[in-house]
Write a protein that holds these residues in place. Structure first.
Motif, short mmCIF file in Angstrom:
data_model
loop_
_atom_site.label_atom_id
_atom_site.label_comp_id
_atom_site.label_asym_id
_atom_site.label_seq_id
_atom_site.Cartn_x
_atom_site.Cartn_y
_atom_site.Cartn_z
N GLN A 31 90.47 31.04 -4.88
CA GLN A 31 89.41 31.79 -4.24
C GLN A 31 89.88 33.23 -4.01
O GLN A 31 91.01 33.46 -3.58
CB GLN A 31 89.03 31.15 -2.90
CG GLN A 31 88.41 29.77 -3.02
CD GLN A 31 87.02 29.82 -3.63
OE1 GLN A 31 86.18 30.63 -3.22
NE2 GLN A 31 86.77 28.96 -4.59
N ALA A 37 82.63 43.39 6.02
CA ALA A 37 82.53 41.93 6.00
C ALA A 37 83.35 41.35 4.85
O ALA A 37 83.43 41.94 3.77
CB ALA A 37 81.07 41.51 5.86
N ARG A 53 84.01 38.15 2.14
CA ARG A 53 83.36 37.05 1.44
C ARG A 53 84.31 36.55 0.36
O ARG A 53 85.33 37.19 0.07
CB ARG A 53 82.03 37.48 0.82
CG ARG A 53 82.12 38.62 -0.16
CD ARG A 53 80.73 39.11 -0.60
NE ARG A 53 80.82 40.33 -1.40
CZ ARG A 53 80.97 40.36 -2.71
NH1 ARG A 53 81.05 39.22 -3.40
NH2 ARG A 53 81.04 41.51 -3.37
N THR A 54 83.99 35.41 -0.21
CA THR A 54 84.90 34.83 -1.20
C THR A 54 84.19 34.65 -2.53
O THR A 54 82.96 34.54 -2.62
CB THR A 54 85.45 33.47 -0.74
OG1 THR A 54 84.36 32.58 -0.51
CG2 THR A 54 86.28 33.63 0.52
N THR A 100 89.23 36.64 -1.96
CA THR A 100 88.57 37.21 -0.79
C THR A 100 88.25 38.67 -1.07
O THR A 100 89.12 39.43 -1.51
CB THR A 100 89.47 37.10 0.45
OG1 THR A 100 89.73 35.71 0.72
CG2 THR A 100 88.80 37.72 1.67
N ASP A 136 83.48 43.94 1.68
CA ASP A 136 82.28 44.73 1.42
C ASP A 136 82.31 46.06 2.17
O ASP A 136 83.15 46.28 3.05
CB ASP A 136 81.03 43.93 1.79
CG ASP A 136 80.77 42.78 0.84
OD1 ASP A 136 81.23 42.86 -0.32
OD2 ASP A 136 80.12 41.80 1.25
#
Length: 421
Positions: free
Chosen positions: A5, A14, A16-17, A7, A10
């Motif tokens: 995954q 924030a 997100r993955t 990471t 943004d």
């Protein structure tokens, strides 16, 4: 499919993955690339412990810098060195520039003695087929120069470059942009420099997105008028011109010049926004496999973007060699998506993205640049860079890239799952 995954960060901070795919299977060539001539404009890698602050002489890690060039050659790509990608006029001082050209030319000579690398270049290839190098006037600093002094500065660098065996690229000169006020003055300077060349050279037209100090180059802010001047320089003696690298980020302007080039003079696209259709050629996505194009219907390449996407670039030309223009477009379209982000405004900071991707892909041990330019892009910008590299197949070692990127995020204070790479 990998279970890794990635990471991402943004613009609003924030996290997100993204599921990280395995590396794209871009096989290196086993024979010379035939359909297009391709040079990757490569960067320099500084010593991790070096000063490399703005204004300091460049302290280069020569082993890593030359190893990176060898990876280009192993993919059948030529190297364009000492260009703006190598931070000419943005940290690479004249002494380091001259040493870089000499060392790269010597490394190219050694590469031609390696049967594996020699096999992916045409029989009888010379150093100038593996490396071309920028020739400019920057050794004279920021002093105002007369036109005669500009010619002398160009010729000084030209002779030094030709002495190494490398091909020459006559770069756009900031001195000339300031001193010349008419198209005729550009024509006179270039004629005198070309008269001093012992081998055909590449002419480089660099747009203001890359260097705002080159406004009005070739005597006009109008690209069509500038093109007329450029073409008069070429047409005065086409035998002295190997090709033209256009870096205006204007595909229509490039095509207009390409269609008017004399026979034997190549168009080497430097358009990092539109290179896919320029290289593959007009209408070839719908032509029959193996359909041949006339020289004015496609561009060869001299691109900074290909330093970051060399395996894909090589695979695309291999697809063209196999008569599969649609596959070449698919590969290049993906790389172009990445290139548009890396070269986004301010475009002259694209070098940061090239070095970042070289670090992610294991070609340098730290994300550092001459003159501290690794700080020129934000973390969200770099996050989008690794995301696009992952989704377009341009991460050569996805697990290593994720590990390095996540360490960078942790250093910036972001809490990344310890289970992440």
């Amino acid at each position: 499919m990998s279970d890794l995954q990635l990471t991402l960060l943004d613009e609003d901070g924030a996290l997100r993955t993204l599921a990280l795919a395995e590396a794209a299977a871009f096989a290196p060539p086993t024979a010379p690339l035939r359909s297009r001539v391709v040079f990757a404009a490569v960067h320099v890698i500084p010593q991790v412990h070096g000063d490399n602050t703005p204004g300091a002489p460049a302290d280069i890690d020569w082993e890593a810098t030359l190893a990176f060039r060898r990876t280009m050659w192993s993919r059948g790509l030529g190297v364009a060195d000492a260009m703006d990608t190598a931070q000419r006029n943005m940290g690479l001082d004249p002494a380091a520039t001259r040493e870089l050209i000499a060392r790269t030319a010597e490394a190219a000579r050694a590469a031609l003695a390696d049967p594996e690398i020699a096999a992916v270049f045409p029989a009888g290839a010379s150093v100038r087929d593996l490396v071309v190098a920028g020739v400019s006037t920057d050794q004279r600093g920021e002093h105002e120069l007369s036109l005669d002094q500009i010619v002398e500065a160009y010729v000084e660098q030209l002779r030094a470059t030709e002495a190494t065996g490398a091909g020459a690229v006559l770069m756009a000169s900031r001195h000339l942009a300031r001193a010349a006020t008419t198209p005729a003055q550009y024509e006179d300077v270039y004629r005198r420099v070309l008269d001093a060349a012992t081998e055909p050279v590449v002419l480089h037209w660099l747009g203001t997105a890359f260097d705002p100090q080159l406004e009005g180059y070739f005597g006009s802010a109008d690209p069509a008028a500038g093109a007329d001047t450029l073409l008069r320089i070429i047409e005065a003696d086409p035998s002295r011109i190997r090709g033209v690298k256009m870096s205006l980020l204007d595909d229509a302007a490039e095509i207009a010049v390409r269609e008017r080039l004399p026979e034997g003079v190549r168009m080497l696209t430097g358009d990092d926004f539109h290179f896919s259709h320029l290289i593959v050629g007009d209408g070839t996505a719908t032509t029959e496999p193996g359909a041949a194009l006339a020289p004015g219907e496609y561009s060869d390449a001299l691109l900074g973007a290909f330093a970051a996407t060399a395996p894909a670039a090589s695979a695309a030309v291999q697809a063209l060699d196999a008569g599969d223009a649609a596959e070449a477009r698919r590969i290049l379209d993906a790389s172009e998506e990445l290139g548009r982000h890396v070269f986004s405004a301010p475009t002259f900071h694209y070098k940061t993205g090239v070095a970042f991707l070289a670090w992610l892909n294991g070609h340098q041990k730290a994300f550092t640049m001459v003159a501290g330019m690794h700080s020129a892009r934000s973390l969200p910008h770099l996050s989008r860079t690794i995301e696009l590299a992952a989704t377009t197949g341009n991460l050569e070692q996805p697990a290593l890239a994720a590990e390095r990127w996540h360490a960078m995020l942790r250093l910036a204070g972001y809490a990344i799952d310890e289970g992440a790479a």
